[in-house]
Design a protein around this motif. Structure first.
Motif, PDB file in Angstrom:
ATOM      1  N   PRO A 173      50.247  56.520  42.225  1.00  0.00           N
ATOM      2  CA  PRO A 173      50.166  55.670  43.285  1.00  0.00           C
ATOM      3  C   PRO A 173      50.328  54.352  43.097  1.00  0.00           C
ATOM      4  CG  PRO A 173      48.062  56.586  42.110  1.00  0.00           C
ATOM      5  CD  PRO A 173      49.339  57.333  41.551  1.00  0.00           C
ATOM      6  N   GLU A 174      50.306  53.921  44.214  1.00  0.00           N
ATOM      7  CA  GLU A 174      50.875  52.338  44.260  1.00  0.00           C
ATOM      8  C   GLU A 174      49.636  51.482  43.729  1.00  0.00           C
ATOM      9  OE1 GLU A 174      51.919  49.570  48.061  1.00  0.00           O
ATOM     10  OE2 GLU A 174      52.428  51.803  48.288  1.00  0.00           O
ATOM     11  N   VAL A 175      49.990  50.347  43.132  1.00  0.00           N
ATOM     12  CA  VAL A 175      49.049  49.491  42.457  1.00  0.00           C
ATOM     13  C   VAL A 175      48.734  48.585  43.412  1.00  0.00           C
ATOM     14  CG1 VAL A 175      48.405  47.938  40.670  1.00  0.00           C
ATOM     15  CG2 VAL A 175      49.648  49.997  40.190  1.00  0.00           C
ATOM     16  N   ASN A 176      47.540  47.997  43.754  1.00  0.00           N
ATOM     17  CA  ASN A 176      47.347  46.892  44.694  1.00  0.00           C
ATOM     18  C   ASN A 176      47.799  45.633  44.354  1.00  0.00           C
ATOM     19  OD1 ASN A 176      46.227  45.061  46.293  1.00  0.00           O
ATOM     20  ND2 ASN A 176      44.269  46.368  46.291  1.00  0.00           N
ATOM     21  N   HIS A 212      47.082  42.464  45.045  1.00  0.00           N
ATOM     22  CA  HIS A 212      46.135  41.198  44.791  1.00  0.00           C
ATOM     23  C   HIS A 212      45.208  41.847  43.898  1.00  0.00           C
ATOM     24  CE1 HIS A 212      43.880  37.423  45.179  1.00  0.00           C
ATOM     25  NE2 HIS A 212      42.879  38.471  44.847  1.00  0.00           N
ATOM     26  N   GLN A 213      45.109  41.385  42.635  1.00  0.00           N
ATOM     27  CA  GLN A 213      44.046  41.936  41.872  1.00  0.00           C
ATOM     28  C   GLN A 213      43.489  40.841  40.734  1.00  0.00           C
ATOM     29  OE1 GLN A 213      45.829  45.079  39.496  1.00  0.00           O
ATOM     30  NE2 GLN A 213      44.605  46.315  40.743  1.00  0.00           N
ATOM     31  N   GLU A 214      42.156  41.044  40.588  1.00  0.00           N
ATOM     32  CA  GLU A 214      41.421  40.028  39.561  1.00  0.00           C
ATOM     33  C   GLU A 214      40.730  41.059  38.932  1.00  0.00           C
ATOM     34  OE1 GLU A 214      39.674  36.678  41.138  1.00  0.00           O
ATOM     35  OE2 GLU A 214      40.967  36.331  42.436  1.00  0.00           O
ATOM     36  N   ILE A 215      40.704  40.760  37.521  1.00  0.00           N
ATOM     37  CA  ILE A 215      39.846  41.710  36.717  1.00  0.00           C
ATOM     38  C   ILE A 215      38.934  40.624  36.143  1.00  0.00           C
ATOM     39  CG2 ILE A 215      39.607  43.115  34.745  1.00  0.00           C
ATOM     40  CD1 ILE A 215      40.945  44.439  36.980  1.00  0.00           C
ATOM     41  N   TRP A 216      37.664  40.842  36.240  1.00  0.00           N
ATOM     42  CA  TRP A 216      36.516  40.100  35.587  1.00  0.00           C
ATOM     43  C   TRP A 216      36.032  40.650  34.114  1.00  0.00           C
ATOM     44  CZ3 TRP A 216      33.804  39.050  40.892  1.00  0.00           C
ATOM     45  CH2 TRP A 216      34.612  38.540  41.686  1.00  0.00           C
ATOM     46  N   ASN A 217      35.995  39.939  33.347  1.00  0.00           N
ATOM     47  CA  ASN A 217      35.127  40.214  32.060  1.00  0.00           C
ATOM     48  C   ASN A 217      33.998  39.308  31.961  1.00  0.00           C
ATOM     49  OD1 ASN A 217      36.599  42.739  30.617  1.00  0.00           O
ATOM     50  ND2 ASN A 217      38.270  41.433  31.399  1.00  0.00           N
ATOM     51  N   LYS A 267      43.075  49.676  39.637  1.00  0.00           N
ATOM     52  CA  LYS A 267      44.507  49.391  40.034  1.00  0.00           C
ATOM     53  C   LYS A 267      44.361  49.349  41.677  1.00  0.00           C
ATOM     54  CE  LYS A 267      47.390  51.227  36.738  1.00  0.00           C
ATOM     55  NZ  LYS A 267      47.028  52.341  35.647  1.00  0.00           N
ATOM     56  N   VAL A 293      34.510  44.503  35.027  1.00  0.00           N
ATOM     57  CA  VAL A 293      34.460  45.524  33.722  1.00  0.00           C
ATOM     58  C   VAL A 293      32.996  45.104  33.170  1.00  0.00           C
ATOM     59  CG1 VAL A 293      35.333  46.176  31.501  1.00  0.00           C
ATOM     60  CG2 VAL A 293      36.727  45.160  33.429  1.00  0.00           C
ATOM     61  N   LEU A 353      30.279  37.809  41.192  1.00  0.00           N
ATOM     62  CA  LEU A 353      30.299  38.846  42.261  1.00  0.00           C
ATOM     63  C   LEU A 353      29.462  38.166  43.279  1.00  0.00           C
ATOM     64  CD1 LEU A 353      30.960  41.273  43.662  1.00  0.00           C
ATOM     65  CD2 LEU A 353      29.360  42.370  42.481  1.00  0.00           C
ATOM     66  N   VAL A 374      43.224  59.475  42.497  1.00  0.00           N
ATOM     67  CA  VAL A 374      43.809  59.516  43.964  1.00  0.00           C
ATOM     68  C   VAL A 374      43.340  60.189  45.023  1.00  0.00           C
ATOM     69  CG1 VAL A 374      46.496  58.961  43.656  1.00  0.00           C
ATOM     70  CG2 VAL A 374      45.680  61.356  43.056  1.00  0.00           C
ATOM     71  N   LYS A 382      31.518  35.444  45.251  1.00  0.00           N
ATOM     72  CA  LYS A 382      32.603  36.115  45.860  1.00  0.00           C
ATOM     73  C   LYS A 382      32.065  36.693  47.262  1.00  0.00           C
ATOM     74  CE  LYS A 382      36.349  36.181  45.099  1.00  0.00           C
ATOM     75  NZ  LYS A 382      37.517  35.239  45.762  1.00  0.00           N
ATOM     76  N   LEU A 383      31.018  37.327  46.977  1.00  0.00           N
ATOM     77  CA  LEU A 383      30.477  37.930  48.498  1.00  0.00           C
ATOM     78  C   LEU A 383      29.870  36.864  49.375  1.00  0.00           C
ATOM     79  CD1 LEU A 383      28.085  40.619  46.859  1.00  0.00           C
ATOM     80  CD2 LEU A 383      30.152  40.905  48.152  1.00  0.00           C
ATOM     81  N   LEU A 389      33.318  35.341  50.873  1.00  0.00           N
ATOM     82  CA  LEU A 389      33.613  36.240  51.933  1.00  0.00           C
ATOM     83  C   LEU A 389      32.690  36.515  53.118  1.00  0.00           C
ATOM     84  CD1 LEU A 389      35.185  38.911  49.544  1.00  0.00           C
ATOM     85  CD2 LEU A 389      36.266  37.334  50.620  1.00  0.00           C
ATOM     86  N   MET A 449      50.883  61.064  43.507  1.00  0.00           N
ATOM     87  CA  MET A 449      51.388  61.310  44.802  1.00  0.00           C
ATOM     88  C   MET A 449      52.594  62.136  45.067  1.00  0.00           C
ATOM     89  SD  MET A 449      49.055  59.212  46.450  1.00  0.00           S
ATOM     90  CE  MET A 449      49.660  58.907  48.081  1.00  0.00           C
ATOM     91  N   ALA A 470      41.471  48.225  43.289  1.00  0.00           N
ATOM     92  CA  ALA A 470      40.358  47.128  43.620  1.00  0.00           C
ATOM     93  C   ALA A 470      41.120  45.985  43.617  1.00  0.00           C
ATOM     94  CB  ALA A 470      39.431  47.212  42.482  1.00  0.00           C
ATOM     95  N   HIS A 471      40.585  44.991  44.760  1.00  0.00           N
ATOM     96  CA  HIS A 471      41.091  43.784  44.393  1.00  0.00           C
ATOM     97  C   HIS A 471      40.198  42.702  43.577  1.00  0.00           C
ATOM     98  CE1 HIS A 471      41.426  45.048  48.925  1.00  0.00           C
ATOM     99  NE2 HIS A 471      42.658  44.361  48.510  1.00  0.00           N
ATOM    100  N   TYR A 472      39.014  43.155  43.152  1.00  0.00           N
ATOM    101  CA  TYR A 472      38.215  42.359  42.362  1.00  0.00           C
ATOM    102  C   TYR A 472      37.658  43.623  41.390  1.00  0.00           C
ATOM    103  CZ  TYR A 472      39.016  38.605  45.440  1.00  0.00           C
ATOM    104  OH  TYR A 472      39.269  37.957  46.340  1.00  0.00           O
ATOM    105  N   GLY A 473      37.781  43.672  40.066  1.00  0.00           N
ATOM    106  CA  GLY A 473      37.261  44.450  39.068  1.00  0.00           C
ATOM    107  C   GLY A 473      36.264  43.962  38.314  1.00  0.00           C
TER     108      GLY A 473
END
Ligand SMILES: Cc1cc2nc3c(=O)[nH]c(=O)nc-3n(C[C@H](O)[C@H](O)[C@H](O)COP(=O)(O)OP(=O)(O)OC[C@H]3O[C@@H](n4cnc5c(N)ncnc54)[C@H](O)[C@@H]3O)c2cc1C
Lengths: 230, 396
Positions: A200-203, A205-210, B369, B376, A220, B344, A223-224, A227, B211, B371-374
């Motif tokens: 499947p396609e990867v989004n 725009h991505q941000e990963i937060w640790n 993959k 962890v 969060l 999926v 961000k909420l 938005l 897919m 999510a816009h904001y992940g």
């Protein structure tokens, strides 16, 4: 009343393997179980038989037998009522019921949520159309696909298993069908062909937060608020 | 259209053949070599086995003349004349696909007293609306609706037909597909058009995080169903374009062996499809009681609670709260997933949402993959904190 129930084996896991070349579900090597939705069709058949008497046949198709039986259900005998589960858990398409009814040229109602009454020559059912319920009278012979929860399926019983262990299981293969042309069945006969499979396609725009839980919940919240959800 | 044929007399040593196959697809049964369903058609047995032992036979099917089929048709899904919005979304997609092959876009509507609705469709850019208006088509019934649809297919010969995956569409489309002997791909999430008018139908494959791209290479019409909220509806134009074509069918063809005796309105339910904010729980939730915490978060954000399949299967939430391929397709402004891995089958039901926020303690979870904001981390630590902060913000 002669009732036929269509059942299917599905993989007993969500991690089934897909054949990377044909794109088809590999049905070997994974434990299978009966499609859970079919239990409701079986229960419905049993309840109807308790009321009207008659016989119940079950039909299934799978590897080992080379052929698609659905087009040939006629050969199994004359049925008043054919029951299917609402869909399978592996394919999810809900197509087989309506398609079988077309091949047999009989009326079909999907999403049956209740059996209201069985009459001479017809059955009265409720069909769930999401926003309303339609109560309809359907003439026999007909095909119904039943919703989950139409009846509570009974548990399998050891005694019943013993009682029925000598019941006949008929295996139908290509040679038993009128149309013996292999090209018309299975993968070869399917008008749709899986061309390729891909991840499947990867989004974009991505941000990963640790971070610590507090850091993450603060981030969060910000961000909420940004938005305008909080 | 290809198959492998084993010529037993040329096989020689069966075990040697079995060893040749890298997929373990050869076996011995009753002293004969057999190919089982693990075969991947790699044809190594043809090349490396004794000459003629395994033959690869390719049969060409007579190909159809695709140029005889023209136009992309959209089924106008309605109940009592109220058009389901998935119809407009499919019109939008059909316009886009048709432009690639220079075909017209049709809408086909059947019902009773639907003249006004047909005019409404002309505000969305269809070239023609084919109308079957008859008392007997008042309500959806499988047999008469299929008869009408068949009449349309025979007379208009559209190359592709798009149908909404609604309670009506999910019954009507397969019946029609069987009637006109063609294929049907259910619940497509992506559609495209090849130059040769083959409709590219993409949907989550059965199981597995993958897919599948599906074609209907040698049958027409090509048929696909699509869920509500997967495609984009075009803007309504203030002017009408296109034309309405009234069609007639012999009324005997509209008879049915199903009689509707009564229609009972269901209580108006809150559907997750209509929520602007959704908080989704997955198997990362340990106990049913913990749902209260997630519900509280949803309430604070003015949203609704939804779930993945394992959660609804466990009976913790109702089936109608399930997001995904076998649940509902949602497209809220904000969706927060808590303890959802992101298969999926799940993401197919929500990946068009405006803002996707995922909380998962496994940094490799596929949901990241989508999510816009992940985030962890452990939802049991993050969410209570967030709830407290939201409460403070609300002055509670
Ligand atoms: C034909 C078909 C149709 C399907 N349809 C659907 C459908 O409609 N909807 C659907 O949802 N599924 C569907 N499925 C099932 C799907 O493939 C997945 O199995 C399912 O979505 C997994 O649900 P889950 O994410 O809740 O659970 P899991 O995959 O078990 O994921 C749980 C996640 O929670 C995380 N986690 C655990 N504890 C914590 C914690 N304390 N804090 C943070 N994270 C934590 C884990 O890291 C893990 O990623 C379908 C499958 C098939 C074959």
């Amino acid at each position: 009343m002669n009732i036929l129930v269509c059942i299917k084996q599905v993989p007993d896991t969500n991690k089934v393997e897909v054949d990377p070349i044909t794109g088809v579900l590999k049905r070997n090597g994974v434990e299978s179980k009966m499609n859970p939705y079919d239990l409701y069709a079986i229960e419905t058949a049993l309840r109807i038989r308790e009321e009207t008497g008659g016989t119940i046949c079950a039909v299934t198709m799978g590897p080992g037998q080379a052929a698609a039986v659905i087009r040939e259900i006629k050969k199994l005998g004359d049925f008043d009522l054919i029951l299917c589960g609402k869909q399978t858990t592996d394919g999810d398409t809900a197509q087989v019921g309506p398609e079988v009814s077309e091949w047999l040229n009989i009326p079909c109602v999907s999403n049956v949520s209740k059996i209201v009454e069985i009459q001479d020559g017809a059955i009265i059912i409720e069909m769930d159309m999401t926003n309303d319920i339609e109560i309809s009278k359907v003439q026999f012979p007909c095909l119904l696909t039943v919703d989950k929860d139409i009846f509570m399926p009974r548990l399998p019983s050891y005694v019943k298993k013993q009682e029925t262990k000598d019941r006949e299981i008929t295996i139908i293969t290509l040679n038993d069908l009128d149309d013996k042309d292999e090209k018309n069945y299975g993968l070869n006969g399917s008008p749709t062909q899986v061309q390729r499979i891909f991840p499947p396609e990867v989004n974009a725009h991505q941000e990963i937060w640790n971070g610590t839980a507090v850091e993450l919940s603060n981030q969060l919240l910000n961000k909420l608020q940004e938005l305008k959800f909080a | 259209m290809a198959k492998l044929v084993v010529n037993q007399e040329k096989v020689g040593n069966i075990q040697d053949m079995i060893n040749i196959c890298p997929f373990g697809a050869m076996e011995e049964k009753n002293g004969e070599l057999q190919i089982n369903s693990a075969c991947k058609m790699c044809k190594i047995c043809v090349k490396k086995g004794p000459k003629g032992a395994v033959e690869y036979l390719e049969e060409e099917k007579e190909s159809i003349d695709k140029s005889l089929w023209n136009g992309i048709a959209v089924y106008v899904d309605h109940i009592d004349g109220v058009i389901h919005p998935v119809t407009y979304e499919l019109i939008g997609k059909a316009i886009e696909l048709a432009a690639k092959i220079n075909h017209p876009v049709y809408a086909i509507m059947m019902g009773s007293k639907i003249a006004d609705q047909c005019h409404e469709l002309l505000h969305y850019g269809v070239d023609r609306v084919y109308v079957y208006d008859d008392e007997k088509l008042d309500r959806f019934k499988m047999e008469p609706y299929t008869a009408v649809f068949e009449d349309f297919v025979i007379n208009v010969k559209p190359t592709a037909i798009l149908v909404g995956a609604t309670p009506v569409g999910r019954q009507l489309a397969p019946r029609l597909a069987a009637r006109v002997r063609t294929g049907l791909t259910a619940d497509c999430t992506i559609l495209d058009m090849n130059e040769n008018t083959d409709l590219v139908q993409i949907r989550p494959a059965f199981g597995g995080n993958i897919m599948a791209q599906i074609l209907t290479p040698n049958n027409r019409p090509q048929m696909a169903t699509v869920r509500y909220k997967v495609m984009d509806a075009p803007k309504r134009s203030s002017i009408e374009t296109g034309e309405i074509i009234n069609c007639y069918i012999q009324t005997e063809k509209l008879n049915s062996k199903v009689d509707v005796l009564d229609i009972i309105a269901k209580e108006k339910e809150q559907f997750i499809e209509s929520a602007e904010v959704l908080v989704v729980v997955g198997r990362g939730i340990k106990m049913q009681e913990d749902l209260q915490m997630i519900q509280e978060l949803a309430d604070l954000l003015g949203g609704q609670l939804a779930c993945t399949r394992p959660v609804s299967e466990a009976g913790w939430l109702e089936a109608k709260c399930q997001v995904g391929l076998s649940g509902r397709t949602v497209r809220p402004k904000l969706i927060i997933t808590c303890g959802v891995s992101g298969s999926v089958q799940f993401t197919a039901g929500m990946n068009n949402s405006d803002q996707i926020i995922a909380i998962n303690k496994d940094e490799n979870a596929p949901i990241f993959k989508t999510a816009h904001y992940g985030l962890v981390g452990d939802l049991y630590e993050i969410i209570p904190n967030l709830i407290n902060q939201l409460k403070v913000g609300k002055g509670a």
